[in-house]
Design an enzyme around this catalytic site. Structure first.
Site, PDB file in Angstrom:
ATOM      1  N   CYS A   1       0.838  -1.129  -0.021  1.00 27.54           N
ATOM      2  CA  CYS A   1       0.081  -0.074  -0.140  1.00 27.54           C
ATOM      3  C   CYS A   1       1.262   1.998  -0.095  1.00 27.54           C
ATOM      4  O   CYS A   1       0.884   2.071  -0.658  1.00 27.54           O
ATOM      5  CB  CYS A   1      -0.924   0.169   1.181  1.00 27.54           C
ATOM      6  SG  CYS A   1      -0.105   0.141   3.023  1.00 27.54           S
TER       7      CYS A   1
ATOM      8  N   HIS B   1      -2.631   2.193   6.914  1.00 27.07           N
ATOM      9  CA  HIS B   1      -2.732   1.279   5.330  1.00 27.07           C
ATOM     10  C   HIS B   1      -2.910   3.093   4.586  1.00 27.07           C
ATOM     11  O   HIS B   1      -3.465   3.703   5.091  1.00 27.07           O
ATOM     12  CB  HIS B   1      -4.036   0.512   5.222  1.00 27.07           C
ATOM     13  CG  HIS B   1      -3.804   0.366   3.588  1.00 27.07           C
ATOM     14  ND1 HIS B   1      -3.569  -0.480   3.540  1.00 27.07           N
ATOM     15  CD2 HIS B   1      -5.217   0.817   3.066  1.00 27.07           C
ATOM     16  CE1 HIS B   1      -4.132  -0.734   1.777  1.00 27.07           C
ATOM     17  NE2 HIS B   1      -4.634   0.191   1.704  1.00 27.07           N
TER      18      HIS B   1
ATOM     19  N   HIS C   1      -5.906   2.319  -4.505  1.00 27.67           N
ATOM     20  CA  HIS C   1      -4.835   1.291  -3.780  1.00 27.67           C
ATOM     21  C   HIS C   1      -4.417   0.228  -3.613  1.00 27.67           C
ATOM     22  O   HIS C   1      -5.026  -0.464  -4.689  1.00 27.67           O
ATOM     23  CB  HIS C   1      -5.515   2.005  -2.262  1.00 27.67           C
ATOM     24  CG  HIS C   1      -7.016   0.636  -1.851  1.00 27.67           C
ATOM     25  ND1 HIS C   1      -6.986  -0.300  -1.083  1.00 27.67           N
ATOM     26  CD2 HIS C   1      -8.065   0.567  -2.854  1.00 27.67           C
ATOM     27  CE1 HIS C   1      -7.860  -0.813  -0.821  1.00 27.67           C
ATOM     28  NE2 HIS C   1      -8.249   0.059  -1.677  1.00 27.67           N
TER      29      HIS C   1
END
Length: 286
Positions: free
Chosen positions: A203, A250, A262
């Site tokens: 990520c 994240h 993402h």
């Protein structure tokens, strides 16, 4: 008798003026040869020799006839043959005249060919350039572009007098928009822990790679990314802003219209998801 004749002849000769008439030679005994005018010699019975005609002098014309015909030449009458010109009844005119080729060793003028040139189609004249003029209540009309602009006339709008609109300036793209363009190009790429591109990502590695393509260097981890940049309220998000989830665990990028892009997980890779699909911690702008 001879003396009388001689005296008469002498007297006539003395009265005679040269050049006014023709004279005949007469021999008088004791005197010799004298010239007596033809008129006087004729009256005295003296034979007068025939005189040759001199063209142009009066009284000595002789009839002249056509040597090939018995009739006299019509319209000529009695005239001196030396002044006549024979005119043929017909003159032969050749049907063609042969022209000898010019000598190549000498200068000569070129002879233009008499054969007709083939007809060529006429070249159409170019259409004149026109411009539009709008007259209030009547509509639009086309006029030659060569005419000067029609300005100052009420109700008339001349396109040549109206400045052309300036092209709209392209809005400057933000850093976040340029980073977002790079992120879209990696849709479907694999998820890999610790991956930072260009074929697989985690990520934070995905966000870092996208901004690097836009010319901005971001921290490597998701927690460091949440701590950098400028904080942005969620109701003021713009495309390309960083959105952090799970307390900074994240990282994603705001795509617009309530969506994010993402590197999700091993099963999904890089994908598009709703903004509120996970608990949001905060947002940053770079």
């Amino acid at each position: 008798m001879t003396g009388v004749l001689g005296a008469a002849a002498i007297g006539a000769a003395l009265l005679f003026t040269a050049g006014e008439a023709h004279a005949a030679p007469v021999t008088v005994p004791g005197i010799g040869e004298i010239q007596i005018p033809n008129e006087i010699a004729t009256q005295l019975g003296i034979p007068v020799p025939a005189q040759e005609s001199t063209a142009g002098e009066a009284g000595d014309f002789r009839p002249v006839t056509n040597p090939e015909a018995d009739d006299r030449i019509p319209g000529v009458g009695e005239a001196d043959a030396s002044r006549m010109v024979a005119i043929p009844e017909r003159v032969a005119i050749p049907e063609r005249v042969a022209i000898a080729p010019a000598d190549a060793t000498q200068d000569s003028l070129p002879v233009q060919s008499l054969s007709p040139e083939p007809l060529r189609p006429a070249t159409p004249a170019p259409a004149p350039e026109v411009r539009s003029v709008v007259v209030a209540g009547l509509g639009s009309f086309s006029i030659p572009s060569a005419l000067p602009p029609l300005v100052g006339i009420p109700g008339v709008t001349d396109t040549s007098a109206v400045p052309a609109p300036m092209p709209a300036a392209m809005p400057k793209r933000t850093t976040g928009q340029r980073a977002l363009d790079a992120a879209r190009s990696k849709l479907g790429a694999y998820y890999r822990a610790g991956g930072n591109g260009p074929d697989s990502f985690d990520c934070s590695g995905f966000v870092q790679w996208s901004y690097r393509e836009a010319g901005v260097e971001l921290p490597r981890t998701s927690y460091s990314q949440l701590a950098a940049g400028t904080p942005v309220p969620l109701d003021d998000l713009q495309p390309g802003d960083l959105v952090s989830y799970y307390g900074g665990g994240h990282s994603a990028m705001y795509l617009g219209d309530g969506k994010i892009i993402h590197a999700s997980d091993y099963g999904s890779g890089v994908k598009i998801s709703p903004l509120n699909n996970m608990p949001v911690t905060g947002a940053r702008r770079f």
